[in-house]
Structure formats: C-alpha cells, structure tokens
Write an enzyme that holds these catalytic residues in place. Structure first.
Site, PDB file in Angstrom:
ATOM      1  N   SER A   1      10.417 -38.777 -38.042  1.00 48.95           N
ATOM      2  CA  SER A   1      10.355 -39.883 -38.993  1.00 48.95           C
ATOM      3  C   SER A   1       9.256 -39.630 -40.006  1.00 48.95           C
ATOM      4  O   SER A   1       8.071 -39.575 -39.657  1.00 48.95           O
ATOM      5  CB  SER A   1      10.082 -41.195 -38.259  1.00 48.95           C
ATOM      6  OG  SER A   1       9.828 -42.210 -39.214  1.00 48.95           O
TER       7      SER A   1
ATOM      8  N   HIS B   1      14.369 -38.287 -40.627  1.00 49.56           N
ATOM      9  CA  HIS B   1      14.604 -39.722 -40.487  1.00 49.56           C
ATOM     10  C   HIS B   1      13.754 -40.429 -41.543  1.00 49.56           C
ATOM     11  O   HIS B   1      12.536 -40.263 -41.594  1.00 49.56           O
ATOM     12  CB  HIS B   1      14.233 -40.189 -39.087  1.00 49.56           C
ATOM     13  CG  HIS B   1      14.582 -41.616 -38.817  1.00 49.56           C
ATOM     14  ND1 HIS B   1      15.859 -42.026 -38.482  1.00 49.56           N
ATOM     15  CD2 HIS B   1      13.818 -42.740 -38.848  1.00 49.56           C
ATOM     16  CE1 HIS B   1      15.869 -43.342 -38.306  1.00 49.56           C
ATOM     17  NE2 HIS B   1      14.641 -43.800 -38.523  1.00 49.56           N
TER      18      HIS B   1
ATOM     19  N   ASP C   1      12.735 -44.020 -43.205  1.00 49.84           N
ATOM     20  CA  ASP C   1      12.710 -45.468 -42.947  1.00 49.84           C
ATOM     21  C   ASP C   1      12.449 -46.267 -44.223  1.00 49.84           C
ATOM     22  O   ASP C   1      11.410 -46.109 -44.854  1.00 49.84           O
ATOM     23  CB  ASP C   1      11.592 -45.787 -41.948  1.00 49.84           C
ATOM     24  CG  ASP C   1      11.930 -45.323 -40.549  1.00 49.84           C
ATOM     25  OD1 ASP C   1      13.013 -45.686 -40.054  1.00 49.84           O
ATOM     26  OD2 ASP C   1      11.107 -44.598 -39.952  1.00 49.84           O
TER      27      ASP C   1
ATOM     28  N   MET D   1      11.881 -49.982 -45.681  1.00 51.53           N
ATOM     29  CA  MET D   1      11.509 -51.347 -45.272  1.00 51.53           C
ATOM     30  C   MET D   1      11.214 -52.187 -46.507  1.00 51.53           C
ATOM     31  O   MET D   1      10.536 -51.727 -47.420  1.00 51.53           O
ATOM     32  CB  MET D   1      10.255 -51.296 -44.403  1.00 51.53           C
ATOM     33  CG  MET D   1      10.397 -50.400 -43.185  1.00 51.53           C
ATOM     34  SD  MET D   1       8.841 -50.295 -42.307  1.00 51.53           S
ATOM     35  CE  MET D   1       9.304 -49.220 -40.944  1.00 51.53           C
TER      36      MET D   1
ATOM     37  N   HIS E   1      17.464 -44.889 -42.709  1.00 56.22           N
ATOM     38  CA  HIS E   1      17.531 -46.100 -41.884  1.00 56.22           C
ATOM     39  C   HIS E   1      17.067 -47.285 -42.729  1.00 56.22           C
ATOM     40  O   HIS E   1      15.884 -47.409 -43.041  1.00 56.22           O
ATOM     41  CB  HIS E   1      16.606 -45.879 -40.669  1.00 56.22           C
ATOM     42  CG  HIS E   1      16.446 -47.054 -39.775  1.00 56.22           C
ATOM     43  ND1 HIS E   1      15.451 -47.138 -38.839  1.00 56.22           N
ATOM     44  CD2 HIS E   1      17.162 -48.224 -39.662  1.00 56.22           C
ATOM     45  CE1 HIS E   1      15.546 -48.281 -38.190  1.00 56.22           C
ATOM     46  NE2 HIS E   1      16.567 -48.958 -38.668  1.00 56.22           N
TER      47      HIS E   1
ATOM     48  N   MET F   1      16.063 -50.887 -43.321  1.00 57.17           N
ATOM     49  CA  MET F   1      15.582 -52.148 -42.740  1.00 57.17           C
ATOM     50  C   MET F   1      15.375 -53.107 -43.900  1.00 57.17           C
ATOM     51  O   MET F   1      14.251 -53.468 -44.248  1.00 57.17           O
ATOM     52  CB  MET F   1      14.284 -51.887 -41.950  1.00 57.17           C
ATOM     53  CG  MET F   1      14.537 -51.147 -40.645  1.00 57.17           C
ATOM     54  SD  MET F   1      13.064 -50.334 -39.997  1.00 57.17           S
ATOM     55  CE  MET F   1      13.179 -48.784 -40.878  1.00 57.17           C
TER      56      MET F   1
ATOM     57  N   MET G   1      17.352 -49.546 -31.570  1.00 61.27           N
ATOM     58  CA  MET G   1      15.909 -49.712 -31.782  1.00 61.27           C
ATOM     59  C   MET G   1      15.220 -49.922 -30.436  1.00 61.27           C
ATOM     60  O   MET G   1      15.557 -50.851 -29.698  1.00 61.27           O
ATOM     61  CB  MET G   1      15.624 -50.917 -32.692  1.00 61.27           C
ATOM     62  CG  MET G   1      16.060 -50.746 -34.142  1.00 61.27           C
ATOM     63  SD  MET G   1      15.461 -49.248 -34.949  1.00 61.27           S
ATOM     64  CE  MET G   1      13.684 -49.407 -34.780  1.00 61.27           C
TER      65      MET G   1
ATOM     66  N   ASP H   1      15.348 -44.982 -31.606  1.00 61.22           N
ATOM     67  CA  ASP H   1      14.328 -45.048 -32.655  1.00 61.22           C
ATOM     68  C   ASP H   1      13.177 -45.954 -32.237  1.00 61.22           C
ATOM     69  O   ASP H   1      13.333 -47.172 -32.155  1.00 61.22           O
ATOM     70  CB  ASP H   1      14.984 -45.559 -33.948  1.00 61.22           C
ATOM     71  CG  ASP H   1      14.043 -45.481 -35.131  1.00 61.22           C
ATOM     72  OD1 ASP H   1      12.938 -44.928 -34.990  1.00 61.22           O
ATOM     73  OD2 ASP H   1      14.438 -45.979 -36.208  1.00 61.22           O
ATOM     74  N   GLY H   2      12.022 -45.337 -31.993  1.00 59.34           N
ATOM     75  CA  GLY H   2      10.800 -46.084 -31.721  1.00 59.34           C
ATOM     76  C   GLY H   2      10.168 -45.740 -30.385  1.00 59.34           C
ATOM     77  O   GLY H   2      10.810 -45.849 -29.342  1.00 59.34           O
ATOM     78  N   GLY H   3       8.942 -45.271 -30.430  1.00 60.30           N
ATOM     79  CA  GLY H   3       8.189 -45.026 -29.203  1.00 60.30           C
ATOM     80  C   GLY H   3       8.666 -43.852 -28.376  1.00 60.30           C
ATOM     81  O   GLY H   3       8.334 -43.753 -27.195  1.00 60.30           O
TER      82      GLY H   3
ATOM     83  N   GLY I   1       8.237 -40.255 -34.732  1.00 64.76           N
ATOM     84  CA  GLY I   1       7.274 -40.308 -35.835  1.00 64.76           C
ATOM     85  C   GLY I   1       5.893 -39.954 -35.360  1.00 64.76           C
ATOM     86  O   GLY I   1       5.409 -38.831 -35.538  1.00 64.76           O
TER      87      GLY I   1
HETATM   88  C1  DX5 Z   1      10.333 -48.320 -36.922  1.00 64.16           C
HETATM   89  C2  DX5 Z   1      11.026 -47.160 -37.570  1.00 64.16           C
HETATM   90  C3  DX5 Z   1      10.913 -45.906 -36.816  1.00 64.16           C
HETATM   91  C4  DX5 Z   1       9.519 -45.369 -36.733  1.00 64.16           C
HETATM   92  C5  DX5 Z   1       9.420 -44.592 -35.461  1.00 64.16           C
HETATM   93  O1  DX5 Z   1      10.673 -49.487 -37.563  1.00 64.16           O
HETATM   94  O2  DX5 Z   1      12.414 -47.438 -37.713  1.00 64.16           O
HETATM   95  O3  DX5 Z   1      11.773 -44.901 -37.324  1.00 64.16           O
HETATM   96  O4  DX5 Z   1       9.150 -44.569 -37.815  1.00 64.16           O
HETATM   97  O5  DX5 Z   1       8.096 -44.240 -35.281  1.00 64.16           O
HETATM   98  P1  DX5 Z   1       7.502 -43.875 -33.857  1.00 64.16           P
HETATM   99  O6  DX5 Z   1       8.233 -42.668 -33.369  1.00 64.16           O
HETATM  100  O7  DX5 Z   1       6.065 -43.602 -34.186  1.00 64.16           O
HETATM  101  O8  DX5 Z   1       7.678 -45.072 -32.951  1.00 64.16           O
HETATM  102 ZN    ZN Z   2      13.811 -45.727 -38.185  1.00 61.29          ZN
END
Ligand code: DX5
Ligand code: ZN
Length: 221
Positions: A8, A33, A35, A37, A66, A68, A137, A175-177, A197
């Site tokens: 990411s 990836h 993001d 927002m 992605h 958001m 997510m 996606d995430g963590g 990320g």
């Molecule tokens: C969160 C994003 C993710 C984020 C993931 O809203 O959609 O793509 O960048 O980041 P990590 O891998 O650090 O959780």
């Molecule tokens: Zn994402």
C-alpha cells in the site's frame, strides 16, 4: 494460483514517491495498492488524481485502486484515465452496486467490491459472479498501521465457500494489519491477495519483507 502481494503506497514516502515506486517495481510485489480517501466516507484524506498519475508514470505493475469515497460513480472515468487497472468501490457507498460494477468493467478495468469489518460477506451473494475481487477490510478503513481484526478469518472462510458455490472467479483480498505473524494463516484460510502498508514500509528492508510475505508454508499458531 500462488498469492499476490500488494504494497500500500499510503505508507510510502511521498517526497520520494519515484524511489518507492521503483522499490516495488524491483521487488516480488504483484500490484500497487492505492488508497483514495475523501474525508467523508472515512475520517482521513489521502491523495487524488495527480498523485495516481505520478505513480502510474513509473509503475511497472498493475494499480489496484481502493476507493474509500462517497458517490464513486462520479469519478470512474477519471480513475481510468489516471491509470487504475483494478477499481474497488465500497459496498457501503453504492446504492446501485450492480450498475457501478458494470460501469467499471465497461471502462476496461477489473471491478472490486470492498466490505467494512461490520459488513456481512453474505451481502455479496447476488453480485459475486460479476466481480473480479472482494476486498475484505481487516481494519476500519481510513488509516494505515492499525491492528488486525481477528473475525476476518471467519469472513474469509464464508467467502471462500460462497465463491466456490457460485463458481465465481473473484479473488479475496485482505486489507489492513497484515503482518509477518498473520499472513500465512490468511493464505491458508483462503486469501488470494494481501495488502501490506506499514509492514512493508516501516521495515528495514522493504524488498526483503515483500519477499518474505511471498513465502508459503503452514502457519504455526
Ligand atoms: C486502510 C487502507 C489500507 C492501508 C493498509 O484504510 O485501505 O490499504 O493502507 O495499511 P496497513 O497494512 O498498514 O494496515
Ligand atoms: Zn486499501
């Protein structure tokens, strides 16, 4: 199919974006990836079209974008022009999801649907054969570096079954963590694409970290 890794770029150094894009080009990563927002759907604002175009200029791998954002239909064409190869919208933002998916595909992009941690995968039953990707997510969207939500494993299992029953070709993206401790279990449970990320960009050697995330084998609990 072996699993894909999508670093990411939200966690990249935007003052050195070309350097970080080249790092991903030269790594075993499969996708970028990206993001987006809007400060409305999620409580954060990331970046827009000029930055996507800058990434696209140097990227040698597909851009997995992605969204958001609220009312994504207003900008599908713009994201295509900016360089998106895969475009993912949130189910929570789409009143006419089927129409949105068809519009993304008509523009020549792969279509993905993202679902928040509270959203049931069963809501995808009537759209699962139309889409190329489900982005599950595993944190509440809006920020990088958050803690992985454990219920995600259960969602992957349900989704894997759904995809099988309906003979869908959709990939399951998490996606995430995602980190070195959970990635193998995610793959074993049925994930096809892992977004990472913080795990990649905060590591001492991102190229090596990406290579490590590609290693398969049983996880130890
Ligand atoms: C969160 C994003 C993710 C984020 C993931 O809203 O959609 O793509 O960048 O980041 P990590 O891998 O650090 O959780
Ligand atoms: Zn994402």
């Amino acid at each position: 199919m072996s699993h894909l890794i999508a670093p990411s770029v939200l966690s990249a150094d935007f003052a050195n974006i070309q350097r970080d894009v080249e790092m991903i080009n030269n790594s075993q990563a499969d996708w970028f990836h990206v993001d987006i927002m809007d400060g409305m759907f999620v409580p954060n604002i990331s970046f827009g079209f000029p930055v996507i175009k800058a990434i696209k200029k140097h990227a040698k791998k597909p851009l997995d974008v992605h969204l958001m954002i609220v009312e994504p239909d207003r900008y599908l064409q713009n994201f295509k022009e900016a360089g998106a190869d895969i475009l993912t919208v949130h189910i929570e933002t789409c009143t006419h999801l089927h129409r949105t998916i068809q519009a993304i595909k008509a523009l020549g992009m792969k279509a993905g649907v993202a679902i928040n941690p509270h959203t049931s995968v069963n809501l995808l039953i009537d759209i699962i054969t139309d889409i190329d990707l489900v982005c599950v997510m595993s944190v509440n969207p809006g920020f990088g570096g958050q803690k992985f939500i454990e219920n995600t494993y259960h969602k992957i299992s349900t989704l894997t079954e759904l995809i099988k029953v309906f003979k869908s070709k959709a990939l399951i993206e998490i996606d995430g963590g995602v980190d070195m401790n959970n990635y193998k279990r995610l793959i074993d449970t049925g994930a096809n694409v892992l977004v990472a990320g913080n795990t990649v960009f905060s590591s001492a050697n991102p190229v090596e970290t990406i290579a490590s995330l590609k290693i398969v084998g049983s996880y130890a609990q």
